[in-house]
Design an enzyme around this catalytic site. Structure first.
Site, mmCIF file in Angstrom:
data_model
loop_
_atom_site.group_PDB
_atom_site.id
_atom_site.type_symbol
_atom_site.label_atom_id
_atom_site.label_comp_id
_atom_site.label_asym_id
_atom_site.label_seq_id
_atom_site.Cartn_x
_atom_site.Cartn_y
_atom_site.Cartn_z
ATOM 1 N N THR A 89 -14.736 -3.045 -7.398
ATOM 2 C CA THR A 89 -14.825 -3.077 -5.936
ATOM 3 C C THR A 89 -16.290 -3.138 -5.514
ATOM 4 O O THR A 89 -16.696 -3.971 -4.689
ATOM 5 C CB THR A 89 -14.130 -1.844 -5.326
ATOM 6 O OG1 THR A 89 -12.775 -1.850 -5.766
ATOM 7 C CG2 THR A 89 -14.182 -1.856 -3.814
ATOM 8 N N SER A 130 -8.013 -6.083 -10.515
ATOM 9 C CA SER A 130 -6.648 -5.584 -10.727
ATOM 10 C C SER A 130 -5.743 -6.750 -11.134
ATOM 11 O O SER A 130 -4.874 -6.622 -12.000
ATOM 12 C CB SER A 130 -6.096 -4.947 -9.451
ATOM 13 O OG SER A 130 -6.390 -3.575 -9.404
ATOM 14 N N LYS A 156 0.853 -1.191 0.000
ATOM 15 C CA LYS A 156 0.000 0.000 0.000
ATOM 16 C C LYS A 156 0.884 1.234 0.000
ATOM 17 O O LYS A 156 2.015 1.195 0.494
ATOM 18 C CB LYS A 156 -0.898 0.039 1.249
ATOM 19 C CG LYS A 156 -2.158 0.860 1.054
ATOM 20 C CD LYS A 156 -3.221 0.070 0.310
ATOM 21 C CE LYS A 156 -4.496 0.843 0.120
ATOM 22 N NZ LYS A 156 -5.594 -0.020 -0.321
#
Ligand code: NAD
Length: 419
Positions: free
Chosen positions: A195, A353, A111
């Protein structure tokens, strides 16, 4: 109650460590494996200068955390937000490892974050911040090492700039270095909605057993960006009644159901708060509404020991990362609220992704239908395995999800001879 609030630990890094401990104890994982999993393998802190439109130079700070790459390269978004901290980025990278583990993706967690408020930047400044951050972290990211993606306040355009900067630095077109890109430079069809779509698949699975119909089901959504706004649209298409939504400026409530296309139009042209006939509510009030499903889709730590006992939803689908603290989790469990945990509920984003990255490596692109079908299979399978394990061990879905992930990562660490 006030006393509990003061005592509650809201540091996301310490929260995820606690979540690991809970699942690891049930699995009786060896302590050295737990020690590896409780901290990131590498965290890079960077600062980089950016020329602003008025001729001044501002120095921005950012972080990239790579949690564990036993299973494969690390993967996870980049957040642009004024409140970004190193501990937050570390925690988010760890949640990414467990999220990939739940779906069985060949990735570990990563991240990144830059401390900035994109709303205060011009388009040119935003581009220079994006390129500056990619340049600063270019040595540690790459298609086979660490693959960023969008997160809060970062967009496909920003991914496009970052991919371009990386490709220039390496002297080779490298679409596989980042996902969530515009379609024109190797983005995947269906990624933008992934998402929210994945979250909706998990909600449908959770409702299946209750026999409840979408048209009888009310929903409140906190956060109206990529995750929240698209979830509102998809759920409306399925017949759910969205009665409340919010963004950083506040929320609106309309018991008969909001007209979601109208809300979208207002979000694009003025503010959702201009919705005619709706009651203005705060973000805190939204969480306490009498609804069937609550979808936190903004930031972490919004459901805490301070408000969990006032949550009246029957299901919580965590589109956001880390919206519920462990103390709040315990209160919700006691009340019988079913929480579909972030590492399961919002795993659709990283799943598509992954599909984008696979397409980039193959230079062969799939139709939207193909992407959505593969996503549905992945999400339904993930939900079912988590639900079965949770049932077997008599734990909540979050602990079940952690258990699945921890086992997968532990197995990879063993196979590589780390433990
Ligand atoms: P986004 O930038 O597209 O949208 C964020 C939304 O949250 C905006 O509507 C903003 O107004 C609102 N917001 C900001 N601060 C708020 C506050 N204090 N109270 C209420 N609303 C607030 O971001 P996103 O990509 O939709 O991400 C939202 C959450 O979903 C984050 O937790 C993120 O980590 C998570 N998530 C996103 C993805 C993805 O693919 N985009 C994937 C998995 C998880």
């Amino acid at each position: 109650m006030q006393k509990t609030v003061e005592k509650e630990n809201l540091n996301p890094y310490e929260i995820v460590q606690k979540q690991i401990d809970t699942a690891a104890a049930l699995l009786r994982l060896p302590s050295h494996a737990v020690e590896i999993l409780k901290r990131p393998k590498r965290v890079l802190a960077v600062s980089f200068p950016v020329k602003m439109d008025d001729g001044s130079v501002r120095v921005f700070e950012g972080f990239r955390s790579q949690h564990n790459d036993a299973v494969g390269p690390t993967k996870g978004g980049i957040r642009f937000h004024p409140d970004v901290t190193m501990d937050e980025v570390k925690a988010l990278s760890m949640w990414m490892s467990f999220k990939c583990g739940v779906v069985g993706l060949p990735y570990g967690g990563g991240k990144g974050g830059v401390i900035c408020d994109p709303h205060e930047l011009s388009a040119g400044e935003l581009e220079r911040v994006s390129r500056g951050f990619m340049e600063a972290i270019a040595d540690i990211v790459g298609p086979d090492t660490d693959i960023p993606a969008p997160d809060v306040y970062t967009t496909p355009q920003i991914m496009g700039w970052m991919m371009d900067t990386y490709s220039r630095l390496k002297g080779a077109y490298s679409p596989g270095v980042i996902t969530g890109k515009p379609l024109a430079v190797g983005g995947s069809k269906g990624r933008n909605e992934a998402t929210a779509r994945g979250c909706v698949f998990t909600i449908l699975e959770a409702l299946k057993d209750s026999g409840r119909k979408p048209a009888e089901t009310t929903v409140a959504i906190q956060g109206y960006g990529n995750a929240g706004r698209i979830a509102a649209r998809l759920l409306t298409e399925l017949g759910f009644r969205i009665v409340a939504v919010s963004d950083s400026r506040g929320g609106i409530y309309h018991g008969a159901g909001l007209n979601i296309p109208k809300v979208g139009q207002l979000k694009d042209t003025s503010t959702i708060l201009d919705y005619p006939g709706a009651t203005a509510i705060s973000n805190e009030q939204l969480l306490e509404l009498e609804v069937d499903i609550l979808i936190p889709a903004a930031l972490e730590n919004v459901i805490t020991a301070a408000n969990a006992d006032r949550v009246r939803a029957k299901w919580i689908a965590e589109a956001a990362n880390g919206p519920t603290t462990p103390d709040a989790d315990a209160i919700l469990r006691e009340k019988g609220v079913v929480v579909i945990p972030d590492i399961l509920a919002n795993a659709g984003g990283v799943t598509v992704s992954y599909f984008e990255w696979v397409q980039n490596l193959m230079h062969y692109y799939w139709s939207e239908q193909e992407v959505n079908e593969k996503l549905q299979t992945a999400m339904v399978n993930a939900y079912r395995s988590v639900a079965e394990l949770a049932e077997k061990y008599k734990v909540d879905l979050r602990t079940g999800a952690y258990m699945i992930s921890l086992l997968r990562i532990k197995e990879a660490m063993e196979a590589r001879g780390w433990i």
